[in-house]
Design a protein around this motif. Structure first.
Motif, PDB file in Angstrom:
ATOM      1  N   VAL A  14     -28.633  -9.439 -91.415  1.00  0.00           N
ATOM      2  CA  VAL A  14     -29.555  -8.359 -91.781  1.00  0.00           C
ATOM      3  C   VAL A  14     -29.167  -7.089 -91.025  1.00  0.00           C
ATOM      4  CG1 VAL A  14     -31.950  -7.579 -91.724  1.00  0.00           C
ATOM      5  CG2 VAL A  14     -31.421  -9.961 -92.297  1.00  0.00           C
ATOM      6  N   ALA A  15     -29.089  -5.964 -91.737  1.00  0.00           N
ATOM      7  CA  ALA A  15     -28.723  -4.692 -91.115  1.00  0.00           C
ATOM      8  C   ALA A  15     -29.161  -3.544 -92.011  1.00  0.00           C
ATOM      9  CB  ALA A  15     -27.218  -4.618 -90.867  1.00  0.00           C
ATOM     10  N   THR A  16     -29.445  -2.402 -91.399  1.00  0.00           N
ATOM     11  CA  THR A  16     -29.662  -1.192 -92.179  1.00  0.00           C
ATOM     12  C   THR A  16     -28.312  -0.620 -92.589  1.00  0.00           C
ATOM     13  OG1 THR A  16     -29.586   0.296 -90.269  1.00  0.00           O
ATOM     14  CG2 THR A  16     -31.725  -0.704 -90.804  1.00  0.00           C
ATOM     15  N   TRP A  17     -28.355   0.306 -93.530  1.00  0.00           N
ATOM     16  CA  TRP A  17     -27.115   0.954 -93.943  1.00  0.00           C
ATOM     17  C   TRP A  17     -26.454   1.681 -92.773  1.00  0.00           C
ATOM     18  CZ3 TRP A  17     -23.636   0.951 -97.707  1.00  0.00           C
ATOM     19  CH2 TRP A  17     -22.749   2.028 -97.805  1.00  0.00           C
ATOM     20  N   ASP A  18     -27.260   2.374 -91.972  1.00  0.00           N
ATOM     21  CA  ASP A  18     -26.707   3.104 -90.826  1.00  0.00           C
ATOM     22  C   ASP A  18     -26.061   2.148 -89.826  1.00  0.00           C
ATOM     23  OD1 ASP A  18     -27.468   5.520 -91.889  1.00  0.00           O
ATOM     24  OD2 ASP A  18     -29.310   5.683 -90.711  1.00  0.00           O
ATOM     25  N   GLU A  19     -26.672   0.991 -89.604  1.00  0.00           N
ATOM     26  CA  GLU A  19     -26.086   0.007 -88.696  1.00  0.00           C
ATOM     27  C   GLU A  19     -24.757  -0.507 -89.246  1.00  0.00           C
ATOM     28  OE1 GLU A  19     -30.117  -1.879 -86.631  1.00  0.00           O
ATOM     29  OE2 GLU A  19     -29.369  -2.680 -88.541  1.00  0.00           O
ATOM     30  N   TYR A  20     -24.710  -0.697 -90.552  1.00  0.00           N
ATOM     31  CA  TYR A  20     -23.468  -1.149 -91.171  1.00  0.00           C
ATOM     32  C   TYR A  20     -22.355  -0.111 -90.991  1.00  0.00           C
ATOM     33  CZ  TYR A  20     -20.025  -1.820 -94.864  1.00  0.00           C
ATOM     34  OH  TYR A  20     -18.846  -1.938 -95.554  1.00  0.00           O
ATOM     35  N   GLY A  39     -29.479  -5.170 -98.158  1.00  0.00           N
ATOM     36  CA  GLY A  39     -29.954  -5.108 -96.779  1.00  0.00           C
ATOM     37  C   GLY A  39     -29.250  -6.043 -95.819  1.00  0.00           C
ATOM     38  N   ARG A  40     -28.074  -6.538 -96.216  1.00  0.00           N
ATOM     39  CA  ARG A  40     -27.299  -7.402 -95.320  1.00  0.00           C
ATOM     40  C   ARG A  40     -25.840  -6.956 -95.326  1.00  0.00           C
ATOM     41  NH1 ARG A  40     -28.219 -13.582 -96.486  1.00  0.00           N
ATOM     42  NH2 ARG A  40     -27.866 -12.931 -98.643  1.00  0.00           N
ATOM     43  N   MET A  41     -25.181  -7.205 -94.219  1.00  0.00           N
ATOM     44  CA  MET A  41     -23.774  -6.840 -94.125  1.00  0.00           C
ATOM     45  C   MET A  41     -22.925  -8.051 -93.775  1.00  0.00           C
ATOM     46  SD  MET A  41     -23.410  -4.755 -90.513  1.00  0.00           S
ATOM     47  CE  MET A  41     -23.785  -5.526 -88.924  1.00  0.00           C
ATOM     48  N   LEU A  42     -21.668  -7.962 -94.203  1.00  0.00           N
ATOM     49  CA  LEU A  42     -20.677  -8.974 -93.869  1.00  0.00           C
ATOM     50  C   LEU A  42     -19.472  -8.251 -93.300  1.00  0.00           C
ATOM     51  CD1 LEU A  42     -19.444 -11.883 -94.030  1.00  0.00           C
ATOM     52  CD2 LEU A  42     -18.618 -11.253 -96.317  1.00  0.00           C
ATOM     53  N   ILE A  43     -19.114  -8.582 -92.075  1.00  0.00           N
ATOM     54  CA  ILE A  43     -17.905  -8.063 -91.454  1.00  0.00           C
ATOM     55  C   ILE A  43     -16.905  -9.210 -91.446  1.00  0.00           C
ATOM     56  CG2 ILE A  43     -16.916  -6.949 -89.441  1.00  0.00           C
ATOM     57  CD1 ILE A  43     -19.095  -5.328 -90.911  1.00  0.00           C
ATOM     58  N   ASP A  44     -15.927  -9.108 -92.321  1.00  0.00           N
ATOM     59  CA  ASP A  44     -14.978 -10.204 -92.550  1.00  0.00           C
ATOM     60  C   ASP A  44     -13.743 -10.004 -91.681  1.00  0.00           C
ATOM     61  OD1 ASP A  44     -13.345 -12.188 -93.476  1.00  0.00           O
ATOM     62  OD2 ASP A  44     -13.457 -11.614 -95.589  1.00  0.00           O
ATOM     63  N   PHE A  82     -15.119   0.413-102.053  1.00  0.00           N
ATOM     64  CA  PHE A  82     -15.972   0.942-103.115  1.00  0.00           C
ATOM     65  C   PHE A  82     -17.376   1.071-102.535  1.00  0.00           C
ATOM     66  CE2 PHE A  82     -12.521  -1.406-105.043  1.00  0.00           C
ATOM     67  CZ  PHE A  82     -12.055  -0.533-106.008  1.00  0.00           C
ATOM     68  N   ARG A  83     -17.966   2.257-102.612  1.00  0.00           N
ATOM     69  CA  ARG A  83     -19.220   2.515-101.898  1.00  0.00           C
ATOM     70  C   ARG A  83     -20.251   3.179-102.792  1.00  0.00           C
ATOM     71  NH1 ARG A  83     -18.727   5.617 -96.287  1.00  0.00           N
ATOM     72  NH2 ARG A  83     -17.856   3.565 -95.760  1.00  0.00           N
ATOM     73  N   LYS A  84     -21.467   2.623-102.786  1.00  0.00           N
ATOM     74  CA  LYS A  84     -22.639   3.263-103.361  1.00  0.00           C
ATOM     75  C   LYS A  84     -23.508   3.627-102.170  1.00  0.00           C
ATOM     76  CE  LYS A  84     -24.096   2.055-107.354  1.00  0.00           C
ATOM     77  NZ  LYS A  84     -24.692   1.369-108.524  1.00  0.00           N
ATOM     78  N   LEU A  85     -23.467   4.901-101.794  1.00  0.00           N
ATOM     79  CA  LEU A  85     -24.027   5.373-100.529  1.00  0.00           C
ATOM     80  C   LEU A  85     -25.449   4.869-100.298  1.00  0.00           C
ATOM     81  CD1 LEU A  85     -23.347   7.174 -98.081  1.00  0.00           C
ATOM     82  CD2 LEU A  85     -24.465   9.062 -99.292  1.00  0.00           C
ATOM     83  N   GLY A  86     -25.638   4.246 -99.140  1.00  0.00           N
ATOM     84  CA  GLY A  86     -26.949   3.775 -98.738  1.00  0.00           C
ATOM     85  C   GLY A  86     -27.349   2.432 -99.302  1.00  0.00           C
ATOM     86  N   LEU A 140     -23.226 -12.066-106.602  1.00  0.00           N
ATOM     87  CA  LEU A 140     -24.428 -11.311-106.930  1.00  0.00           C
ATOM     88  C   LEU A 140     -24.174  -9.808-106.819  1.00  0.00           C
ATOM     89  CD1 LEU A 140     -27.139 -13.442-105.085  1.00  0.00           C
ATOM     90  CD2 LEU A 140     -26.698 -13.353-107.552  1.00  0.00           C
ATOM     91  N   MET A 141     -23.445  -9.414-105.788  1.00  0.00           N
ATOM     92  CA  MET A 141     -23.137  -8.001-105.596  1.00  0.00           C
ATOM     93  C   MET A 141     -22.294  -7.462-106.742  1.00  0.00           C
ATOM     94  SD  MET A 141     -21.302  -6.170-102.335  1.00  0.00           S
ATOM     95  CE  MET A 141     -19.967  -7.379-102.378  1.00  0.00           C
ATOM     96  N   TYR A 142     -21.276  -8.220-107.147  1.00  0.00           N
ATOM     97  CA  TYR A 142     -20.414  -7.747-108.232  1.00  0.00           C
ATOM     98  C   TYR A 142     -21.160  -7.728-109.563  1.00  0.00           C
ATOM     99  CZ  TYR A 142     -16.619  -8.109-104.852  1.00  0.00           C
ATOM    100  OH  TYR A 142     -15.812  -7.944-103.746  1.00  0.00           O
TER     101      TYR A 142
END
Length: 213
Positions: A14-20, A39-44, A82-86, A140-142
């Motif tokens: 779980v993370a905010t966009w700014d935290e990501y 609302g979640r991030m993955l750092i691979d 590829f980014r959709k801001l926020g 799900l994201m794609y």
């Protein structure tokens, strides 16, 4: 707030966009691939093994060869952001714009703004240790990004799982609708052949198969 010095990587957190954004801009993670969704991030930061690299190479070759032989316009990207801001960000192993959209993105673009441009037509993830995530959260994201086709290469089993995406969902397919005439059983056989043969030999075999289609 400073980015964390230690972070659980290779799992969705779980993370905010700014935290990501703060995390992926931290030099400690400059070699990582970043994903953000719902609302979640993955750092691979999973290391890229030999088998993963080999499968990646043969799939890239197969797609490029097929489209070249069939006259299908194509422009591929490896690890592009590829980014959709926020809201969302992804860095798939490889992606493609196909047909009339092949030259849509300006060549010097750093991060593709998905509020300005469409998502790529084809996204491919090479799954060695990330299969559950690739089948789950990334799928799900794609779907939400309205990618036309999503392929997952299962490195451990030398198999390919493919989905067409439409109407907010995805459905398994045996042949590509984006690249007409391309059967996924043929790509699976190419993957299996690379377990015992070099890539030039498998490439020559692929050319024969594609020319017969």
């Amino acid at each position: 707030m400073e980015a964390p010095t230690q972070l659980a990587t290779d799992i969705w957190t779980v993370a905010t966009w700014d935290e990501y954004i703060q995390t992926i801009e931290n030099p400690a993670y400059e070699q990582a691939k970043g994903f953000y969704h719902n609302g979640r991030m993955l750092i691979d930061m999973a290391p890229i093994g030999f088998a993963h690299s080999c499968d990646h190479t043969i799939i890239l070759f197969a797609v490029s060869l097929f489209c070249t032989l069939k006259g299908i316009p194509l422009k591929g990207q490896i690890g592009c952001s590829f980014r959709k801001l926020g809201l969302q960000e992804c860095q798939p192993d490889c992606s493609y714009y196909v047909g009339e959209r092949a030259n849509l993105i300006p060549q010097l673009t750093k991060i593709v703004d998905l509020n300005t441009y469409p998502a790529p037509d084809l996204v491919i993830e090479i799954s060695d240790s990330t299969l559950s995530s690739d089948l789950g959260n990334k799928r799900l994201m794609y779907e939400e990004l309205v990618v036309k086709e999503y392929w997952i290469v299962d490195v451990q089993k030398a198999q390919l799982k493919a989905f067409t995406i439409a109407n907010g969902g995805s459905q398994a397919i045996a042949k590509s609708t984006l690249l007409p005439g391309l059967s996924f059983s043929l790509l699976e056989e190419a993957l299996q052949r690379t377990r015992v043969a070099d890539q030039s030999t498998v490439g020559a075999w692929l050319m024969q198969q594609f020319q017969a289609i």
